[in-house]
Design a protein around this motif. Sequence first.
Motif, PDB file in Angstrom:
ATOM      1  N   ARG A 187       0.829  -1.206   0.000  1.00  0.00           N
ATOM      2  CA  ARG A 187       0.000   0.000   0.000  1.00  0.00           C
ATOM      3  C   ARG A 187       0.860   1.251   0.000  1.00  0.00           C
ATOM      4  O   ARG A 187       0.630   2.180  -0.778  1.00  0.00           O
ATOM      5  N   PHE A 218       3.014   1.765  -3.334  1.00  0.00           N
ATOM      6  CA  PHE A 218       2.190   2.169  -4.471  1.00  0.00           C
ATOM      7  C   PHE A 218       1.705   3.596  -4.281  1.00  0.00           C
ATOM      8  O   PHE A 218       1.750   4.413  -5.208  1.00  0.00           O
ATOM      9  N   TRP A 219       1.249   3.893  -3.074  1.00  0.00           N
ATOM     10  CA  TRP A 219       0.756   5.238  -2.813  1.00  0.00           C
ATOM     11  C   TRP A 219       1.853   6.274  -3.010  1.00  0.00           C
ATOM     12  O   TRP A 219       1.612   7.362  -3.527  1.00  0.00           O
ATOM     13  N   ILE A 236       1.026  12.885  -8.524  1.00  0.00           N
ATOM     14  CA  ILE A 236       0.127  14.008  -8.254  1.00  0.00           C
ATOM     15  C   ILE A 236       0.933  15.266  -8.002  1.00  0.00           C
ATOM     16  O   ILE A 236       0.604  16.353  -8.499  1.00  0.00           O
ATOM     17  N   LEU A 245       2.155  16.909 -11.038  1.00  0.00           N
ATOM     18  CA  LEU A 245       1.113  17.687 -11.716  1.00  0.00           C
ATOM     19  C   LEU A 245       0.968  19.050 -11.094  1.00  0.00           C
ATOM     20  O   LEU A 245       0.759  20.053 -11.772  1.00  0.00           O
ATOM     21  N   MET A 301      -5.782  14.948   0.755  1.00  0.00           N
ATOM     22  CA  MET A 301      -4.945  13.895   0.126  1.00  0.00           C
ATOM     23  C   MET A 301      -5.074  12.576   0.913  1.00  0.00           C
ATOM     24  O   MET A 301      -5.046  11.499   0.319  1.00  0.00           O
ATOM     25  N   PHE A 308      -7.987  10.725  -0.255  1.00  0.00           N
ATOM     26  CA  PHE A 308      -7.754  10.112  -1.558  1.00  0.00           C
ATOM     27  C   PHE A 308      -6.907   8.862  -1.401  1.00  0.00           C
ATOM     28  O   PHE A 308      -7.118   7.862  -2.088  1.00  0.00           O
ATOM     29  N   GLU A 309      -5.936   8.922  -0.511  1.00  0.00           N
ATOM     30  CA  GLU A 309      -5.099   7.750  -0.262  1.00  0.00           C
ATOM     31  C   GLU A 309      -5.953   6.581   0.211  1.00  0.00           C
ATOM     32  O   GLU A 309      -5.717   5.433  -0.175  1.00  0.00           O
ATOM     33  N   GLU A 310      -6.942   6.891   1.007  1.00  0.00           N
ATOM     34  CA  GLU A 310      -7.846   5.860   1.501  1.00  0.00           C
ATOM     35  C   GLU A 310      -8.631   5.232   0.346  1.00  0.00           C
ATOM     36  O   GLU A 310      -8.808   4.015   0.294  1.00  0.00           O
ATOM     37  N   VAL A 324      -7.608   5.106  -2.759  1.00  0.00           N
ATOM     38  CA  VAL A 324      -6.639   4.305  -3.511  1.00  0.00           C
ATOM     39  C   VAL A 324      -6.482   2.939  -2.844  1.00  0.00           C
ATOM     40  O   VAL A 324      -6.525   1.900  -3.503  1.00  0.00           O
ATOM     41  N   TRP A 373      -7.278  11.734  -9.611  1.00  0.00           N
ATOM     42  CA  TRP A 373      -7.099  12.896  -8.723  1.00  0.00           C
ATOM     43  C   TRP A 373      -7.339  14.191  -9.489  1.00  0.00           C
ATOM     44  O   TRP A 373      -8.014  15.106  -9.039  1.00  0.00           O
TER      45      TRP A 373
END
Lengths: 169, 177, 155
Positions: free
Chosen positions: A62, A65-66, A73, A76, B1, B4-6, B8, B41
């Motif tokens: 986890r 990958f995150w 992100i 960007l 964020m 969002f991680e959650e 993912v 995102w």
Amino acid sequence: MDYKAQLKLQALLDGELPEGEASAVAQWVAQDREAAALLEELRNTRGALAGFDAEVRLPESREFFWSKVERGIQRLETPAPKLARVSYFSLVRRLLVPASAVAVVLIAGLMLIPPAGPTGHTIATEMETALADSGAFTYRDYSAGATLVWLSYPAEDEAAEIDEMGTFD
Amino acid sequence: MAAFEELVARHRDRIYARAYSMMRNEEEAVDLSQEAWVKGWQRLAQFHGESSFATWMTRIVINLCLDQLRKHKRQRAESIEAMDEESGGVERQMPVITVNPTAGLERGELRQRIDQALGQLSYEHRTSLVLHEFEEMEYREIAKTMGCSIGTVMSRLFYARRKLAALLADLKNRNTV
Amino acid sequence: MRAKLIPGTGLLWLSTALALLAGGELRAQAADMKFQAFLLWGTDNSKPPEGKTYKPIAVDIRQKLKELPIKWTNWFEVNRKDFAVTQGVVSEVAMSEKCQLNVRKLGDSEVEVTLIGKGKEVVKRKQSLPKGEMLVLGGNAPNSTAWLVVLKRIE
């Protein structure tokens, strides 16, 4: 059985036929062994695929990958910093043009400052001696506070030597 | 964020599974999954809840995979077999597989066989199958996603199913002998 | 009338100030520099090679590497050493069986770093390395991968 009929069987299985047509095809299947057999084959294949990828797992932790997603992100959202490659030639040129007199005075003044400390350095010096590598280049990113020295040693085709070197052992 | 991680964490396996089923390559699937999340995102403001979040994200990864597959196709030389698959015909003459080739198999063994068989399909046929069977898309939606006609979707799906049945039967026969 | 030169107390203050400054500089020069050194492997693969237990790299290192013009997608930590460098003593840090980093303190922020591979000096570099900054030495490795030795000053 023609191809169009075969596709109708598939559409029946997939619920893609309008109601009237679906009844007609269903009736035909009830009376035609070949059609029934083909429909059964299509049904078996669908059954085999049911839930096939429900057990598939992403092969990275986890956090790892995150971290990559987060980096994507951030790329960007953060414009890339202007990469300023240190070029000593342009640095010297800037000093000399147009205020060359000031530059000369500045350099002369610096030369007159007495050394301090046991090593005699007052000005940060950057000097690099590539002993086994004449193809190295240096890159300095002031905003990131990092200096990269990229060596052409070992060369990519010296794979055997790398293995011997055991860099990663 | 953190929220969002959650998301993912919760949906990453599903998104990866979709990418893998289409790409058949672990590294590419991971990369495309990652790219999908970044795009997700970026476009979060466009998600209005018409579908579930997982479905929305899956559509993103599917489109990325399709783009990548099209690039691969341009780079690959067309084989005679592939051309034959495209124009159709083989599946119409294939004998009907009357015995269920998956009967009596352990779940793991079945998965392995299906995995092997899917890998032997061309990307167009596999994608049609994946979108229909795993994403439960209708013909019309598959046609729109793949940029082809409904007739082409039906042909590809038919070919893929028949080819898969034949491959599974062949695998069963080989393992039985 | 005799001109008054620098008053006595003024001279005392000046001397004290100079002594403090000099002492401060000496203390700064005497204090150890503390570093973290990392041996990293760079690849576009998502995982280390079979059988290798490399770890993902620290976030702050990753952040800095991404600002540098090196193309690899993923970096893994092969080895890590924490060490201190004292004035006048060369710290020899073994990053792997055949890869060694020698670090010598030259001044307040200045260091001389030598990378040794298979017993031979590969590169020697002198530069300023203030607290928080990194020196990254790297090169290509087989199969389109890369190696890096990252020297980060932490104190």
